[in-house]
Design a protein around this motif. Structure first.
Motif, PDB file in Angstrom:
ATOM      1  N   ARG A   1       1.197   6.676  -7.055  1.00 15.64           N
ATOM      2  CA  ARG A   1      -0.143   8.104  -6.976  1.00 15.64           C
ATOM      3  C   ARG A   1       0.558   9.353  -7.084  1.00 15.64           C
ATOM      4  O   ARG A   1      -0.033  10.181  -8.068  1.00 15.64           O
ATOM      5  N   LEU A   2       1.936   9.151  -5.816  1.00 21.10           N
ATOM      6  CA  LEU A   2       2.702  11.255  -5.938  1.00 21.10           C
ATOM      7  C   LEU A   2       3.150  10.961  -6.890  1.00 21.10           C
ATOM      8  O   LEU A   2       3.127  12.204  -7.624  1.00 21.10           O
ATOM      9  N   ASP A   3       3.948  10.505  -7.409  1.00 20.83           N
ATOM     10  CA  ASP A   3       4.705  10.438  -9.048  1.00 20.83           C
ATOM     11  C   ASP A   3       3.918  10.572  -9.773  1.00 20.83           C
ATOM     12  O   ASP A   3       4.204  11.882 -10.537  1.00 20.83           O
ATOM     13  N   ARG A   4       3.116   9.648 -10.250  1.00 21.66           N
ATOM     14  CA  ARG A   4       1.489  10.253 -11.395  1.00 21.66           C
ATOM     15  C   ARG A   4       1.101  11.926 -11.053  1.00 21.66           C
ATOM     16  O   ARG A   4       0.719  12.041 -12.108  1.00 21.66           O
ATOM     17  N   ALA A   5       1.173  12.080 -10.005  1.00 24.01           N
ATOM     18  CA  ALA A   5       0.143  13.529  -9.318  1.00 24.01           C
ATOM     19  C   ALA A   5       1.228  14.744  -9.951  1.00 24.01           C
ATOM     20  O   ALA A   5       1.080  15.065 -10.205  1.00 24.01           O
TER      21      ALA A   5
ATOM     22  N   ASN B   1       2.002  20.840  -0.851  1.00 21.80           N
ATOM     23  CA  ASN B   1       2.434  19.761   0.524  1.00 21.80           C
ATOM     24  C   ASN B   1       0.176  19.844   0.666  1.00 21.80           C
ATOM     25  O   ASN B   1       0.069  18.415   0.922  1.00 21.80           O
ATOM     26  N   SER B   2       0.589  21.093   0.304  1.00 24.55           N
ATOM     27  CA  SER B   2      -1.470  20.858  -0.184  1.00 24.55           C
ATOM     28  C   SER B   2      -2.049  19.938  -1.425  1.00 24.55           C
ATOM     29  O   SER B   2      -2.720  18.600  -0.682  1.00 24.55           O
ATOM     30  N   GLU B   3      -1.262  19.923  -2.509  1.00 24.55           N
ATOM     31  CA  GLU B   3      -1.762  18.861  -3.319  1.00 24.55           C
ATOM     32  C   GLU B   3      -0.892  17.383  -2.156  1.00 24.55           C
ATOM     33  O   GLU B   3      -1.686  15.982  -2.798  1.00 24.55           O
ATOM     34  N   ILE B   4      -0.095  17.217  -2.266  1.00 21.62           N
ATOM     35  CA  ILE B   4       0.284  15.587  -1.667  1.00 21.62           C
ATOM     36  C   ILE B   4      -0.788  15.170  -0.884  1.00 21.62           C
ATOM     37  O   ILE B   4      -1.209  13.872  -0.625  1.00 21.62           O
TER      38      ILE B   4
ATOM     39  N   LYS C   1      -4.764  12.185   1.726  1.00 19.70           N
ATOM     40  CA  LYS C   1      -6.071  12.027   1.404  1.00 19.70           C
ATOM     41  C   LYS C   1      -7.487  10.584   1.216  1.00 19.70           C
ATOM     42  O   LYS C   1      -7.911   9.641   1.455  1.00 19.70           O
ATOM     43  N   THR C   2      -7.333  10.887  -0.185  1.00 20.99           N
ATOM     44  CA  THR C   2      -8.480  10.700  -0.636  1.00 20.99           C
ATOM     45  C   THR C   2      -7.981   9.204  -0.910  1.00 20.99           C
ATOM     46  O   THR C   2      -8.405   7.727  -0.761  1.00 20.99           O
ATOM     47  N   TYR C   3      -6.269   8.102  -0.979  1.00 20.89           N
ATOM     48  CA  TYR C   3      -5.601   7.012  -1.163  1.00 20.89           C
ATOM     49  C   TYR C   3      -5.612   6.265   0.062  1.00 20.89           C
ATOM     50  O   TYR C   3      -6.808   5.381   0.292  1.00 20.89           O
TER      51      TYR C   3
ATOM     52  N   GLU D   1       0.411  -1.153   0.202  1.00 17.35           N
ATOM     53  CA  GLU D   1      -0.116  -0.247  -0.062  1.00 17.35           C
ATOM     54  C   GLU D   1       0.811   1.320   0.009  1.00 17.35           C
ATOM     55  O   GLU D   1       0.315   2.338  -0.660  1.00 17.35           O
ATOM     56  N   GLN D   2       1.897   1.342   1.022  1.00 22.13           N
ATOM     57  CA  GLN D   2       2.949   2.333   0.348  1.00 22.13           C
ATOM     58  C   GLN D   2       3.500   3.003  -1.144  1.00 22.13           C
ATOM     59  O   GLN D   2       3.571   3.811  -0.788  1.00 22.13           O
ATOM     60  N   ARG D   3       3.694   1.550  -1.105  1.00 26.60           N
ATOM     61  CA  ARG D   3       4.450   1.522  -2.899  1.00 26.60           C
ATOM     62  C   ARG D   3       3.279   2.319  -3.680  1.00 26.60           C
ATOM     63  O   ARG D   3       3.965   2.610  -4.152  1.00 26.60           O
TER      64      ARG D   3
END
Length: 80
Positions: free
Chosen positions: A12-16, A26-29, A34-36, A5-7
């Motif tokens: 998802r962060l890399d895709r964003a 920070n807000s986007e991260i 939060k959504t995940y 799940e951490q991976r």
């Protein structure tokens, strides 16, 4: 969170980050995290609900061929 799940969260962060074409704020991260996490919680609740239903079905089976047994429902030594 499990390692898988951490991976997935890092993916998802890399895709964003790639979609925005810049480092995330920070807000986007936090929004992505939060959504995940909300999605994970919803999946776990659904799995737990299914497990409870299966457990309830297994324990609720009654033997329809059996008749009422007085000795099973009364104390063997009488009331105290």
């Amino acid at each position: 969170m499990t390692e898988a799940e951490q991976r997935e969260l890092k993916t998802r962060l890399d895709r964003a980050r790639i979609a925005h074409g810049r480092p995330l704020t920070n807000s986007e991260i936090n929004h992505v995290k939060k959504t995940y996490i909300d999605q994970l919680i919803a999946e776990r609740e659904l799995a737990a609900k299914k497990a409870r239903q299966v457990k309830k079905q297994k324990t609720a089976k009654q033997d329809t061929s059996a008749t009422y047994s007085w000795s099973a429902n009364n104390h063997s030594r009488g009331k105290r």
